[in-house]
Write a protein that holds these residues in place. Structure first.
Motif, PDB file in Angstrom:
ATOM      1  N   THR A  82      38.068 -59.393  23.343  1.00 20.34           N
ATOM      2  CA  THR A  82      37.418 -60.078  22.214  1.00 20.34           C
ATOM      3  C   THR A  82      38.244 -59.984  20.930  1.00 20.34           C
ATOM      4  O   THR A  82      37.800 -60.427  19.877  1.00 20.34           O
ATOM      5  CB  THR A  82      36.014 -59.483  21.944  1.00 20.34           C
ATOM      6  OG1 THR A  82      36.157 -58.096  21.641  1.00 20.34           O
ATOM      7  CG2 THR A  82      35.100 -59.671  23.130  1.00 20.34           C
ATOM      8  N   MET A  84      40.314 -61.591  19.195  1.00 20.18           N
ATOM      9  CA  MET A  84      40.872 -62.944  19.149  1.00 20.18           C
ATOM     10  C   MET A  84      42.043 -63.070  18.182  1.00 20.18           C
ATOM     11  O   MET A  84      42.978 -63.819  18.449  1.00 20.18           O
ATOM     12  CB  MET A  84      39.779 -63.945  18.743  1.00 20.18           C
ATOM     13  CG  MET A  84      38.612 -64.009  19.703  1.00 20.18           C
ATOM     14  SD  MET A  84      39.158 -64.114  21.398  1.00 20.18           S
ATOM     15  CE  MET A  84      37.691 -64.618  22.235  1.00 20.18           C
ATOM     16  N   VAL A 116      37.351 -70.155  18.359  1.00 22.76           N
ATOM     17  CA  VAL A 116      37.218 -68.731  18.711  1.00 22.76           C
ATOM     18  C   VAL A 116      37.182 -67.766  17.530  1.00 22.76           C
ATOM     19  O   VAL A 116      36.427 -66.797  17.550  1.00 22.76           O
ATOM     20  CB  VAL A 116      38.313 -68.257  19.706  1.00 22.76           C
ATOM     21  CG1 VAL A 116      38.191 -68.932  21.040  1.00 22.76           C
ATOM     22  CG2 VAL A 116      39.703 -68.456  19.149  1.00 22.76           C
ATOM     23  N   THR A 121      31.009 -61.158  18.001  1.00 22.88           N
ATOM     24  CA  THR A 121      31.498 -60.385  19.159  1.00 22.88           C
ATOM     25  C   THR A 121      30.853 -60.843  20.464  1.00 22.88           C
ATOM     26  O   THR A 121      31.532 -60.997  21.487  1.00 22.88           O
ATOM     27  CB  THR A 121      31.238 -58.880  18.945  1.00 22.88           C
ATOM     28  OG1 THR A 121      31.886 -58.496  17.736  1.00 22.88           O
ATOM     29  CG2 THR A 121      31.797 -58.049  20.082  1.00 22.88           C
ATOM     30  N   ARG A 124      32.270 -64.113  21.464  1.00 21.22           N
ATOM     31  CA  ARG A 124      33.652 -63.915  21.916  1.00 21.22           C
ATOM     32  C   ARG A 124      33.670 -63.365  23.335  1.00 21.22           C
ATOM     33  O   ARG A 124      34.493 -63.758  24.160  1.00 21.22           O
ATOM     34  CB  ARG A 124      34.382 -62.929  20.993  1.00 21.22           C
ATOM     35  CG  ARG A 124      34.704 -63.518  19.655  1.00 21.22           C
ATOM     36  CD  ARG A 124      35.325 -62.486  18.734  1.00 21.22           C
ATOM     37  NE  ARG A 124      35.687 -63.104  17.470  1.00 21.22           N
ATOM     38  CZ  ARG A 124      36.706 -62.730  16.706  1.00 21.22           C
ATOM     39  NH1 ARG A 124      37.433 -61.692  17.059  1.00 21.22           N
ATOM     40  NH2 ARG A 124      36.979 -63.355  15.592  1.00 21.22           N
ATOM     41  N   TRP A 127      32.864 -66.223  25.647  1.00 24.96           N
ATOM     42  CA  TRP A 127      33.985 -67.168  25.709  1.00 24.96           C
ATOM     43  C   TRP A 127      35.099 -66.591  26.581  1.00 24.96           C
ATOM     44  O   TRP A 127      35.625 -67.256  27.475  1.00 24.96           O
ATOM     45  CB  TRP A 127      34.495 -67.450  24.293  1.00 24.96           C
ATOM     46  CG  TRP A 127      35.460 -68.594  24.194  1.00 24.96           C
ATOM     47  CD1 TRP A 127      35.169 -69.893  23.924  1.00 24.96           C
ATOM     48  CD2 TRP A 127      36.890 -68.527  24.363  1.00 24.96           C
ATOM     49  NE1 TRP A 127      36.322 -70.644  23.917  1.00 24.96           N
ATOM     50  CE2 TRP A 127      37.393 -69.833  24.191  1.00 24.96           C
ATOM     51  CE3 TRP A 127      37.785 -67.506  24.645  1.00 24.96           C
ATOM     52  CZ2 TRP A 127      38.746 -70.142  24.276  1.00 24.96           C
ATOM     53  CZ3 TRP A 127      39.147 -67.807  24.747  1.00 24.96           C
ATOM     54  CH2 TRP A 127      39.606 -69.111  24.561  1.00 24.96           C
ATOM     55  N   SER A 128      35.439 -65.348  26.330  1.00 23.49           N
ATOM     56  CA  SER A 128      36.531 -64.725  27.086  1.00 23.49           C
ATOM     57  C   SER A 128      36.149 -64.533  28.553  1.00 23.49           C
ATOM     58  O   SER A 128      37.001 -64.654  29.445  1.00 23.49           O
ATOM     59  CB  SER A 128      36.912 -63.383  26.461  1.00 23.49           C
ATOM     60  OG  SER A 128      37.455 -63.595  25.175  1.00 23.49           O
TER      61      SER A 128
END
Ligand SMILES: Cc1cc2nc3c(=O)[nH]c(=O)nc-3n(C[C@H](O)[C@H](O)[C@H](O)COP(=O)(O)O)c2cc1C
Length: 199
Positions: A82, A84, A116, A121, A124, A127-128
């Motif tokens: 996370t 980014m 992003v 958090t 993220r 997304w990750s």
């Protein structure tokens, strides 16, 4: 083996025969995982490779299938990253080194900001995690292509893994992938017919 055959032969291996995979095979698999695609090419994953039998035994109670964990040769612990800002920085550096034109770099930077860098958090992590699952796809199909077996596993206790493996706070264990040689033959593939999956 051609890719269609790899896909047909790969199966979720619930028990391994205890043989150890040669390090060369693990290295080849990690290279296939490294080449996985990711949105904005951010590669938001970190992978812990476990081969020590004692460590496997320690982790086993934190998994849904301890026997799978202890009979595996290696276990890949996929973590969603996370951090980014670091990932964007590294990706942009790589583009500079590759001589990507400034206009494209500016566009990618803007996309990173919109997609992003603005996320909290939890967002993220989600997304990750989506990206990690693509790397997982390379892992399971790659293993079969290299002549061994695997099982994607989400039934495990991520926070126990974090504690035991001392995983830093910005990384989230999201899926593990035991690897080895299957102890039992594959079950027949149970899949919906094509017409059921087409909209
Ligand atoms: C994201 C993901 C998570 C999974 N988690 C587990 C798991 O925790 N335990 C398990 O035994 N199998 C797990 N599986 C394996 C699936 O049950 C299996 O892939 C599915 O039943 C199809 O069988 P096949 O892979 O042998 O074709 C997982 C598979 C995927 C893709």
């Amino acid at each position: 083996m051609e890719f269609p055959e790899v896909v047909r032969q790969r199966y979720a291996t619930k028990r391994f025969d205890g043989r150890t995979l040669p390090q060369g095979k693990i290295d080849e698999l990690l290279e296939l995982i490294r080449l996985a695609p990711s949105a904005l090419n951010l590669q938001p994953w970190k992978i812990k490779v476990i081969s020590d039998p004692e460590m496997k035994a320690t982790l086993a109670p934190a998994t849904g299938n301890p026997e799978m964990t202890t009979t595996a040769s290696h276990i890949l612990v996929f973590c969603a990253d996370t951090e980014m800002e670091t990932l964007v920085g590294k990706t942009m550096d790589g583009m500079v080194k590759a001589g990507v034109p400034g206009q494209i770099m500016t566009h990618v930077r803007e996309l990173c900001e919109q997609m992003v860098l603005c996320l909290d958090t939890q967002q993220r992590k989600e997304w990750s995690t989506h990206q990690v699952f693509l790397a997982l796809g390379n892992a399971v199909n790659g293993a079969k292509a290299l002549g061994f077996d695997s099982c994607p596993v989400t039934e495990f206790k991520p926070e126990e893994f974090r504690r035991i493996l001392n995983v830093p706070a910005h990384l989230f264990p999201v899926v593990i992938c035991p690897l080895g040689y299957g102890a039992q033959p594959a079950n027949p593939k149970l899949r919906f017919p094509l017409e059921d999956i087409l909209l």
